[in-house]
Write an enzyme that holds these catalytic residues in place. Structure first.
Site, PDB file in Angstrom:
ATOM      1  N   SER A   1      28.072 -15.612  44.346  1.00  0.00           N
ATOM      2  CA  SER A   1      26.854 -15.950  43.843  1.00  0.00           C
ATOM      3  C   SER A   1      26.876 -17.473  43.884  1.00  0.00           C
ATOM      4  CB  SER A   1      26.794 -15.499  42.278  1.00  0.00           C
ATOM      5  OG  SER A   1      27.539 -16.263  41.472  1.00  0.00           O
TER       6      SER A   1
ATOM      7  N   LYS B   1      27.234 -20.041  36.540  1.00  0.00           N
ATOM      8  CA  LYS B   1      25.681 -20.387  36.844  1.00  0.00           C
ATOM      9  C   LYS B   1      25.543 -21.610  36.982  1.00  0.00           C
ATOM     10  CE  LYS B   1      25.529 -15.721  37.658  1.00  0.00           C
ATOM     11  NZ  LYS B   1      25.924 -15.248  39.038  1.00  0.00           N
TER      12      LYS B   1
END
Length: 168
Positions: free
Chosen positions: A46, A90
């Site tokens: 990711s 993230k």
């Protein structure tokens, strides 16, 4: 020859000294990891190309967590709203009040959505948006779920160094 009582009193004193030493180490580690910084482990695709999908050890700090809100481009460790045992890493794409337009699922189609990030929240997204579960799936994240801001990559050694905030 020493008496049995002197043996036990010396053993008792040594045990107390060892116990105090261990307690000091525990207190130091507790204060350090809960108030200053901690090591985080990131794996998976990711955050590619910023982080390796095979795994990274990162140093995250907690100091500014309480005194400063995250900025656009910061890489943060969050407590997952879906599974509290997970701490995904993230990038902050939007802060409160920002209007964010994003493609809902880039693997299937190019359907997009626009939202305004609510007060007290951030919008986070993985750098590799084709394979990332992020705010596009579960919505903006409240500040309270942010565990820390990533400062350094510690492992792999060939990429050791600071991770600067950038918008990709």
């Amino acid at each position: 020859m020493a008496s049995p009582s002197s043996f036990w009193s010396k053993a008792f004193r040594d045990a107390i000294k060892s116990g105090v030493f261990i307690a000091k180490i525990y207190c130091f580690l507790h204060v350090t990891t809960n108030h200053l910084g901690f090591m985080a482990y990131a794996y998976g695709p990711s955050m590619t190309p910023t982080l390796h999908s095979s795994g990274n050890v990162l140093l995250a700090e907690r100091i500014t967590k309480r005194s400063q809100k995250p900025s656009r481009g910061d890489i943060v460790v969050i407590r997952s709203s879906e599974n509290p045992n997970k701490t995904p890493i993230k990038r902050v794409i939007g802060i409160e009040g920002d209007r964010i337009s994003f493609v809902i699922d880039p693997r299937k189609n190019d359907q997009s959505e626009t939202i305004v990030v609510p007060k007290g929240h951030v919008f986070v997204q993985g750098d590799y948006m084709h394979n990332s579960r992020d705010s596009r799936n579960f919505g903006p994240i409240p500040y309270g779920l942010i565990q820390g801001r990533v400062l350094w990559r510690v492992w792999p050694f060939q990429d050791f160094g600071p991770l600067k905030p950038t918008l990709t």
